[in-house]
Design a protein around this motif. Structure first.
Motif, short mmCIF file in Angstrom:
data_model
loop_
_atom_site.label_atom_id
_atom_site.label_comp_id
_atom_site.label_asym_id
_atom_site.label_seq_id
_atom_site.Cartn_x
_atom_site.Cartn_y
_atom_site.Cartn_z
N LYS A 10 -91.53 81.36 -98.01
CA LYS A 10 -91.26 80.85 -96.66
C LYS A 10 -91.23 79.31 -96.63
O LYS A 10 -91.69 78.65 -97.56
CB LYS A 10 -92.32 81.40 -95.70
N TYR A 50 -85.92 90.12 -88.94
CA TYR A 50 -87.20 90.56 -88.38
C TYR A 50 -87.00 91.36 -87.09
O TYR A 50 -87.90 91.39 -86.24
CB TYR A 50 -88.10 89.36 -88.11
N HIS A 53 -89.65 93.32 -85.24
CA HIS A 53 -90.72 92.62 -84.52
C HIS A 53 -90.25 92.01 -83.19
O HIS A 53 -90.98 91.21 -82.58
CB HIS A 53 -91.30 91.50 -85.39
N PHE A 58 -95.13 87.05 -80.92
CA PHE A 58 -94.91 85.93 -81.85
C PHE A 58 -93.48 85.88 -82.40
O PHE A 58 -93.19 85.09 -83.30
CB PHE A 58 -95.92 86.00 -83.01
N GLU A 61 -91.78 82.38 -82.26
CA GLU A 61 -92.47 81.49 -83.21
C GLU A 61 -92.07 81.84 -84.65
O GLU A 61 -91.76 80.96 -85.47
CB GLU A 61 -93.97 81.68 -83.00
N LEU A 62 -92.04 83.14 -84.93
CA LEU A 62 -91.72 83.62 -86.28
C LEU A 62 -90.29 83.23 -86.68
O LEU A 62 -90.06 82.70 -87.77
CB LEU A 62 -91.89 85.15 -86.33
N THR A 92 -102.01 89.48 -94.73
CA THR A 92 -101.13 88.67 -93.88
C THR A 92 -101.83 87.41 -93.39
O THR A 92 -101.27 86.32 -93.43
CB THR A 92 -100.67 89.50 -92.67
N ARG A 103 -101.59 84.10 -100.67
CA ARG A 103 -101.95 83.64 -99.33
C ARG A 103 -103.33 82.99 -99.30
O ARG A 103 -103.54 82.02 -98.57
CB ARG A 103 -101.84 84.79 -98.33
N VAL A 110 -101.71 82.56 -90.12
CA VAL A 110 -101.10 83.89 -90.12
C VAL A 110 -99.58 83.79 -89.96
O VAL A 110 -98.84 84.64 -90.48
CB VAL A 110 -101.73 84.78 -89.02
N GLY A 111 -99.10 82.78 -89.30
CA GLY A 111 -97.65 82.59 -89.14
C GLY A 111 -97.05 81.90 -90.35
O GLY A 111 -96.07 82.37 -90.93
N ASN A 113 -97.51 81.73 -93.56
CA ASN A 113 -98.31 82.40 -94.59
C ASN A 113 -97.58 82.51 -95.93
O ASN A 113 -97.86 83.40 -96.72
CB ASN A 113 -98.81 83.75 -94.09
N HIS A 116 -93.26 86.56 -97.69
CA HIS A 116 -93.03 87.87 -97.08
C HIS A 116 -92.76 88.86 -98.20
O HIS A 116 -92.13 88.51 -99.19
CB HIS A 116 -91.81 87.84 -96.15
#
Ligand code: CMP
Length: 139
Positions: A10, A50, A53, A58, A61-62, A92, A103, A110-111, A113, A116
Motif C-alpha cells: 500500500k 474494494y 466494503h 471507512f 478513507e480507504l 489487520t 504489519r 488500521v487504515g 497498514n 493487503h
C-alpha cells in the motif's frame, strides 16, 4: 495445495521505500512473486477493487488512501499461499499483529497498514483477475 493470492503493497509502504523489505518477508516464507507491477490507482478504481466494503464507514478513507500514492500489486504463489500470506502480513490492526509480521514491523494504523492480501482462494482468483491477465503470471 499450491495456491495463488493477490497482494498489494500500500501507499504508506511504497512511500517509505519498504517494497524490498516486504518482498523479502514473502520470499523468506516460501512465497514466490510470480507477477508484480507498480501502479497508481484512481479513487474510482480503488472503490471497484474494494466494492465489498462500499457500505462501511471507512470506505471513503480507504479508497482515498489507496489512491494517495503508488501501490505494488503482486501475485504470490506457494503451498497454502492465501493463509501463508495472511500469516506473514499479521492482523489487520498493527496493534494486534504478531511480532515479526509485516504489519507489526511497518504498519502505521488500521487504515495505513502497509499490505493487503486476499482472504480466501475464491476472492484471490477475482482479485488477481482485477489486476492481471493470465499472460502476466509467470510461475
Ligand atoms: P485490507 O486487507 O486491505 O482490506 C480492507 C481494508 O480496510 C483493511 O485492510 C484496512 O486497511 C481497512 N480498514 C479496516 N478497518 C478500518 C478502519 N476502522 N478505518 C480505516 N480503514 C480500515
Amino acid at each position: 495445495a499450491i495456491e495463488r493470492t493477490l497482494s498489494i503493497i500500500k501507499p504508506d509502504a511504497t512511500k517509505r521505500n519498504l517494497t524490498g523489505k516486504i518482498n523479502a518477508k514473502f520470499e523468506d516464507a516460501g512465497l514466490r512473486i510470480v507477477a508484480q507491477k507498480r501502479i497508481q490507482l484512481t479513487v474510482d478504481q480503488a472503490g471497484q477493487f474494494y466494492a465489498v466494503h462500499k457500505e462501511r464507514p471507512f470506505f471513503g478513507e480507504l479508497t482515498e488512501f489507496m489512491a494517495s500514492g503508488p501501490v505494488v500489486v503482486q501475485v504470490l504463489e506457494g503451498e497454502g499461499a492465501v493463509l501463508k500470506n495472511r500469516e506473514v502480513m499479521g492482523a489487520t490492526n498493527p496493534a494486534d499483529a504478531a511480532p515479526g509480521t509485516v504489519r507489526a514491523e511497518f504498519a502505521e494504523s488500521v487504515g495505513e497498514n502497509s499490505v493487503h492480501g486476499s482472504d480466501a482462494p475464491e476472492t484471490a482468483a477475482e482479485e488477481i483477475a482485477f489486476f492481471f491477465s493470465g499472460l502476466e503470471l509467470v510461475g
